[in-house]
Write a protein that holds these residues in place. Sequence first.
Motif, PDB file in Angstrom:
ATOM      1  N   MET A   1       0.838  -1.169   0.000  1.00  0.00           N
ATOM      2  CA  MET A   1       0.000   0.000   0.000  1.00  0.00           C
ATOM      3  C   MET A   1       0.886   1.236   0.000  1.00  0.00           C
ATOM      4  O   MET A   1       1.962   1.254   0.579  1.00  0.00           O
ATOM      5  CB  MET A   1      -0.873  -0.033   1.246  1.00  0.00           C
ATOM      6  N   GLU A   2       0.431   2.283  -0.628  1.00  0.00           N
ATOM      7  CA  GLU A   2       1.195   3.506  -0.737  1.00  0.00           C
ATOM      8  C   GLU A   2       1.144   4.312   0.553  1.00  0.00           C
ATOM      9  O   GLU A   2       0.172   4.242   1.313  1.00  0.00           O
ATOM     10  CB  GLU A   2       0.649   4.358  -1.884  1.00  0.00           C
ATOM     11  N   LEU A   3       2.175   5.095   0.780  1.00  0.00           N
ATOM     12  CA  LEU A   3       2.286   5.906   1.981  1.00  0.00           C
ATOM     13  C   LEU A   3       1.147   6.912   2.079  1.00  0.00           C
ATOM     14  O   LEU A   3       0.560   7.101   3.149  1.00  0.00           O
ATOM     15  CB  LEU A   3       3.637   6.617   2.005  1.00  0.00           C
ATOM     16  N   ASP A   4       0.820   7.555   0.968  1.00  0.00           N
ATOM     17  CA  ASP A   4      -0.260   8.552   0.982  1.00  0.00           C
ATOM     18  C   ASP A   4      -1.598   7.923   1.363  1.00  0.00           C
ATOM     19  O   ASP A   4      -2.379   8.525   2.098  1.00  0.00           O
ATOM     20  CB  ASP A   4      -0.384   9.232  -0.381  1.00  0.00           C
ATOM     21  N   GLU A   5      -1.852   6.725   0.880  1.00  0.00           N
ATOM     22  CA  GLU A   5      -3.094   6.036   1.208  1.00  0.00           C
ATOM     23  C   GLU A   5      -3.145   5.712   2.700  1.00  0.00           C
ATOM     24  O   GLU A   5      -4.184   5.866   3.339  1.00  0.00           O
ATOM     25  CB  GLU A   5      -3.215   4.743   0.411  1.00  0.00           C
ATOM     26  N   LEU A   6      -2.022   5.273   3.237  1.00  0.00           N
ATOM     27  CA  LEU A   6      -1.984   4.941   4.664  1.00  0.00           C
ATOM     28  C   LEU A   6      -2.133   6.187   5.533  1.00  0.00           C
ATOM     29  O   LEU A   6      -2.775   6.154   6.574  1.00  0.00           O
ATOM     30  CB  LEU A   6      -0.677   4.215   5.001  1.00  0.00           C
ATOM     31  N   ARG A   7      -1.526   7.285   5.112  1.00  0.00           N
ATOM     32  CA  ARG A   7      -1.609   8.525   5.904  1.00  0.00           C
ATOM     33  C   ARG A   7      -3.036   9.057   5.978  1.00  0.00           C
ATOM     34  O   ARG A   7      -3.398   9.712   6.943  1.00  0.00           O
ATOM     35  CB  ARG A   7      -0.693   9.583   5.304  1.00  0.00           C
ATOM     36  N   GLN A   8      -3.828   8.806   4.972  1.00  0.00           N
ATOM     37  CA  GLN A   8      -5.200   9.305   4.952  1.00  0.00           C
ATOM     38  C   GLN A   8      -6.141   8.450   5.787  1.00  0.00           C
ATOM     39  O   GLN A   8      -7.255   8.857   6.065  1.00  0.00           O
ATOM     40  CB  GLN A   8      -5.704   9.388   3.511  1.00  0.00           C
ATOM     41  N   MET A   9      -5.694   7.283   6.203  1.00  0.00           N
ATOM     42  CA  MET A   9      -6.543   6.383   6.976  1.00  0.00           C
ATOM     43  C   MET A   9      -6.646   6.861   8.425  1.00  0.00           C
ATOM     44  O   MET A   9      -5.742   7.497   8.945  1.00  0.00           O
ATOM     45  CB  MET A   9      -5.984   4.964   6.955  1.00  0.00           C
ATOM     46  N   THR A  10      -7.758   6.511   9.055  1.00  0.00           N
ATOM     47  CA  THR A  10      -7.942   6.836  10.466  1.00  0.00           C
ATOM     48  C   THR A  10      -7.221   5.788  11.315  1.00  0.00           C
ATOM     49  O   THR A  10      -6.834   4.731  10.821  1.00  0.00           O
ATOM     50  CB  THR A  10      -9.435   6.850  10.828  1.00  0.00           C
ATOM     51  N   ALA A  11      -7.067   6.091  12.598  1.00  0.00           N
ATOM     52  CA  ALA A  11      -6.370   5.173  13.502  1.00  0.00           C
ATOM     53  C   ALA A  11      -7.051   3.794  13.570  1.00  0.00           C
ATOM     54  O   ALA A  11      -6.356   2.775  13.513  1.00  0.00           O
ATOM     55  CB  ALA A  11      -6.236   5.792  14.891  1.00  0.00           C
ATOM     56  N   PRO A  12      -8.380   3.722  13.687  1.00  0.00           N
ATOM     57  CA  PRO A  12      -9.009   2.389  13.704  1.00  0.00           C
ATOM     58  C   PRO A  12      -8.767   1.599  12.408  1.00  0.00           C
ATOM     59  O   PRO A  12      -8.567   0.381  12.447  1.00  0.00           O
ATOM     60  CB  PRO A  12     -10.494   2.686  13.893  1.00  0.00           C
ATOM     61  N   ASP A  13      -8.769   2.303  11.272  1.00  0.00           N
ATOM     62  CA  ASP A  13      -8.493   1.624  10.004  1.00  0.00           C
ATOM     63  C   ASP A  13      -7.054   1.114   9.963  1.00  0.00           C
ATOM     64  O   ASP A  13      -6.779   0.023   9.455  1.00  0.00           O
ATOM     65  CB  ASP A  13      -8.725   2.566   8.821  1.00  0.00           C
TER      66      ASP A  13
END
Length: 72
Positions: A1-13
């Motif tokens: 998974m890309e860094l940008d995609e992970l950064r946009q996720m919430t903590a529970p996700d």
Amino acid sequence: MELDELRQMTAPDLRVKEREAREEIFRLRLKLRTNQLDNHAGYRRARRELALIMTLLGEKARRETASEKKAG
């Protein structure tokens, strides 16, 4: 998974992704130890992804703590 995609996720996700990554690492480690793993790079990639997820979770926790101190 890309860094940008992970950064946009919430903590529970991110916690869900962390659990999935840990399960994948377990499966890959089992295959590695039983000599069924053909591509060792997948194991390394999974470990790096887990480390990235954990880093992002730590950043989010620190940011949340800092904002609480600032507001309080």
